[in-house]
Design an enzyme around this catalytic site. Structure first.
Site, short mmCIF file in Angstrom:
data_model
loop_
_atom_site.label_atom_id
_atom_site.label_comp_id
_atom_site.label_asym_id
_atom_site.label_seq_id
_atom_site.Cartn_x
_atom_site.Cartn_y
_atom_site.Cartn_z
N GLY A 94 0.93 -1.25 -0.12
CA GLY A 94 0.04 -0.17 0.27
C GLY A 94 1.03 1.23 0.12
O GLY A 94 -0.32 2.32 -0.15
N TYR A 121 -10.13 4.59 -11.69
CA TYR A 121 -10.38 5.43 -10.79
C TYR A 121 -9.76 7.14 -10.66
O TYR A 121 -9.05 7.85 -9.51
CB TYR A 121 -8.17 4.90 -9.92
CG TYR A 121 -8.34 3.33 -10.22
CD1 TYR A 121 -9.37 2.72 -9.02
CD2 TYR A 121 -7.40 3.11 -10.75
CE1 TYR A 121 -9.06 1.22 -9.02
CE2 TYR A 121 -7.43 1.22 -10.23
CZ TYR A 121 -7.73 0.87 -9.94
OH TYR A 121 -7.76 -0.68 -9.80
N ARG A 159 3.65 -1.41 -5.90
CA ARG A 159 3.53 -0.11 -6.38
C ARG A 159 4.86 0.60 -6.13
O ARG A 159 5.54 1.15 -6.84
CB ARG A 159 2.02 0.53 -6.13
CG ARG A 159 1.76 1.89 -6.33
CD ARG A 159 1.19 2.61 -6.32
NE ARG A 159 -0.11 2.41 -5.73
CZ ARG A 159 -1.20 2.11 -6.64
NH1 ARG A 159 -1.56 2.77 -7.60
NH2 ARG A 159 -2.41 1.40 -5.80
N CYS A 184 -12.55 2.54 -28.54
CA CYS A 184 -14.35 2.34 -28.82
C CYS A 184 -15.08 3.02 -27.41
O CYS A 184 -16.49 2.33 -27.31
CB CYS A 184 -15.08 1.65 -29.71
SG CYS A 184 -14.35 1.74 -30.83
N GLU A 185 -14.40 4.15 -26.62
CA GLU A 185 -15.63 4.29 -25.48
C GLU A 185 -15.08 5.61 -25.37
O GLU A 185 -14.11 6.57 -25.41
CB GLU A 185 -14.68 3.75 -24.10
CG GLU A 185 -15.34 1.74 -23.99
CD GLU A 185 -16.00 1.21 -23.13
OE1 GLU A 185 -16.89 2.09 -22.10
OE2 GLU A 185 -16.02 -0.02 -23.18
N GLU A 220 4.35 -6.66 1.98
CA GLU A 220 4.04 -7.56 0.11
C GLU A 220 3.46 -5.80 -0.15
O GLU A 220 2.55 -5.94 -1.18
CB GLU A 220 2.42 -7.93 0.51
CG GLU A 220 1.81 -8.53 1.90
CD GLU A 220 1.09 -8.80 2.27
OE1 GLU A 220 0.62 -10.38 2.14
OE2 GLU A 220 -0.32 -8.49 1.24
N PRO A 221 5.02 -4.85 -0.42
CA PRO A 221 4.84 -4.23 -1.24
C PRO A 221 5.33 -4.27 -3.30
O PRO A 221 5.56 -5.67 -3.69
CB PRO A 221 6.05 -3.13 -0.87
CG PRO A 221 7.42 -4.07 -0.54
CD PRO A 221 6.08 -5.22 -0.15
N TYR A 280 0.20 -1.70 -11.95
CA TYR A 280 -1.24 -1.79 -12.80
C TYR A 280 -1.16 -1.35 -14.28
O TYR A 280 -2.41 -1.08 -13.90
CB TYR A 280 -2.22 -1.26 -11.56
CG TYR A 280 -1.57 -2.14 -9.85
CD1 TYR A 280 -2.09 -3.18 -10.30
CD2 TYR A 280 -1.43 -1.10 -9.16
CE1 TYR A 280 -1.76 -3.46 -8.80
CE2 TYR A 280 -0.81 -1.69 -7.83
CZ TYR A 280 -1.79 -2.67 -6.88
OH TYR A 280 -0.63 -3.08 -6.13
N1 LLP Z 1 -0.89 -6.92 -0.68
C1 LLP Z 1 -2.32 -7.33 -0.68
C2 LLP Z 1 -2.91 -8.05 -0.06
C3 LLP Z 1 -3.48 -6.51 -1.69
O1 LLP Z 1 -4.70 -6.21 -2.20
C4 LLP Z 1 -2.62 -5.82 -2.34
C5 LLP Z 1 -2.95 -4.84 -3.68
C6 LLP Z 1 -1.10 -5.49 -2.39
C7 LLP Z 1 -0.55 -6.53 -1.32
C8 LLP Z 1 0.40 -4.64 -3.23
O2 LLP Z 1 -0.63 -2.77 -2.42
P1 LLP Z 1 0.46 -2.05 -3.36
O3 LLP Z 1 1.77 -1.59 -2.62
O4 LLP Z 1 0.61 -2.80 -5.18
O5 LLP Z 1 -0.16 -0.61 -3.01
N2 LLP Z 1 -5.37 -1.06 -9.01
C9 LLP Z 1 -5.36 -0.14 -8.15
C10 LLP Z 1 -3.99 -0.99 -6.81
C11 LLP Z 1 -5.16 -2.35 -6.68
C12 LLP Z 1 -4.39 -2.76 -5.26
C13 LLP Z 1 -5.10 -4.18 -4.82
N3 LLP Z 1 -4.11 -5.25 -3.14
C14 LLP Z 1 -4.53 0.80 -9.01
O6 LLP Z 1 -4.04 0.18 -9.96
O7 LLP Z 1 -4.62 1.96 -7.89
#
Ligand code: LLP
Length: 429
Positions: free
Chosen positions: A239, A316, A276, A355-356, A273-274, A384
């Site tokens: 996150g 988003y 992004r 086409c949107e 769990e990074p 993503y």
């Molecule tokens: N762990 C779990 C259980 C998750 O569901 C996620 C993301 C992560 C780790 C990794 O999160 P990060 O570090 O990447 O923020 N498609 C959306 C983001 C959806 C995230 C879903 N879960 C976007 O493009 O912003």
């Protein structure tokens, strides 16, 4: 920090001009910087070093095998959310890398395969799932290590579609029910409840949610231990936010400052769990202008990347910086503020061929007048982007290129028309 820089009015990824990549592999193409990827992983490793963390790179952000392999080579494990992602993690390696498996709808087959492949932890999201994992583990003569995923019920902190720790979302166990659920599996022959998991949402640009989440985790860990569960793992998920507009993101050390004391107090192994944070700013989407158009009193730059390549803006309302790969002499090489007026630019929408009306990468953006064939860079597209891409409008998915210093290589070839029909051709009557 990233390695996409302008040199003499040309955008480079590390030491490679992006125009060279466009000439060789065409557009649209995702281009990633290895140095940036490794730098971001090491920033987290360093910030959390006192806890000797297990960093599980989140495959969902970008599961390209070469990127995942790079992460594995630099010491990461993997966070997966499906059998397909598990397969990617195994293919990327290295053998023995720790894999954590979250997700609200794990199938029996996925659970079995994860057990067969020595999953490090199941992040369990419901009572029913917990019992099914226990049953399957017994059937295969194993004990499954599980972490209970908790929804800590915190105030909203990011886009409603990606906030996973407010009341009323499908994720995790309600915080009020965790102890009751856990009490039901004390001494279960197929289960070992060894951890607590929270993924708060994404992207998060402040530390308070982690601080609040950790405080709730500490209380729960103490109570679970009292029940007799040998809790030894605290998984705080991913996150961490990145720079989309300017330099708005926090360094990993800011998150470490609030998470590390809780880990020390809980005497737990920390898992993160990074996704992004590692890959977001390490990738751009390179595209080419097809046409210009004025209609309904608006100016449009029509270029060859579309919502099927990068769906975040329309899904988003996400903001991605966009700028020419070769800004003219009269333009800033790269504006400091993309939302402020930029002299000499025109207000334009950047759209694709799909086409949107929702097919856009940017709306009402200050951009110079562009010509057919000019190249554009959409920044912070590493996470993503490709992983959420589709074949909508029968568009071939983009190519992916990894740059390492002055060299580069294809890490996913552009799809072909033949790829588009491959799964159907054998089914033709
Ligand atoms: N762990 C779990 C259980 C998750 O569901 C996620 C993301 C992560 C780790 C990794 O999160 P990060 O570090 O990447 O923020 N498609 C959306 C983001 C959806 C995230 C879903 N879960 C976007 O493009 O912003």
């Amino acid at each position: 920090m990233d390695h996409f820089q302008y040199r003499n009015r040309a955008l480079f990824c590390e030491d490679v001009p992006l125009a060279e990549i466009a000439a060789k592999y065409g557009t649209p193409t995702f281009v990633y910087s290895e140095a940036t990827l490794v730098h971001h992983l090491s920033e987290i490793q360093t910030a959390f070093a006192p806890a000797k963390p297990i960093i599980c790179y989140s495959i969902k952000a970008n599961g390209n095998l070469s990127i995942a392999r790079l992460m594995g080579q630099h010491g990461a494990g993997f966070d997966v959310t499906s059998g397909g992602e598990f397969h990617r993690a195994l293919r990327a390696g290295p053998v023995g890398a720790k894999i954590v498996f979250a997700g609200v709808g794990k199938s029996d087959a996925e659970i079995r395969a994860a057990l067969d492949n020595h999953v490090y932890l199941f992040d369990v999201e419901s009572e029913e799932e917990l019992h099914i994992i226990g049953k399957i583990a017994q059937e295969v003569g194993r004990k499954a290590a599980v972490a209970l995923r908790v929804n800590p019920d915190l105030p909203p902190k990011t886009h409603a579609k990606t906030d996973t720790s407010v009341k009323g979302v499908k994720f995790g166990l309600d915080i009020e029910t965790v102890l009751e659920v856990a009490a039901g599996v004390v001494g279960h022959p197929g289960l070992e409840v060894v951890g607590l998991h929270m993924h708060l949402g994404s992207p998060i640009l402040k530390v308070e949610p982690y601080e609040q989440g950790c405080a709730k985790a500490l209380q729960l860990i103490a109570a679970l231990r009292k029940q007799g569960h040998p809790i030894s793992v605290l998984n705080m998920g991913g996150g961490f936010g990145i720079h989309y507009r300017q330099q708005e993101a926090l360094p990993a050390s800011a998150f470490a400052k609030v998470i590390l004391p809780a880990v020390a107090e809980a005497k737990c192994q920390l898992v993160l769990e990074p996704g992004r944070f590692i890959v977001g700013n390490a990738g751009i989407l390179l595209s080419k202008v097809v046409f210009n158009k004025e209609t309904g009193g608006k100016r449009y730059i029509i270029q060859d990347a579309a919502m099927n390549d990068l769906i975040r803006p329309t899904l988003y309302d996400s903001f991605h910086r966009i700028w020419p790969v070769h800004p003219g002499d009269e333009m800033p090489e790269c504006p400091a503020d993309f939302e402020a007026a930029i002299p000499g630019t025109l207000v334009q929408d950047v759209v694709g061929p799909v086409c949107e009306s929702g097919d856009y990468l940017a709306k009402q953006r200050n951009l110079p007048a562009m010509n057919r064939g000019d190249l554009l860079a959409t920044f912070s597209a590493g996470a993503y982007g490709m992983s959420m891409s589709s074949n909508y409008n029968a568009r071939c998915r983009a190519a992916e290129v990894l740059v390492t210093g002055g060299t580069y290589r294809l890490i996913r070839r552009r799809e072909t028309y033949q790829d588009l029909v491959a799964c159907e051709e054998d089914c033709l009557k």
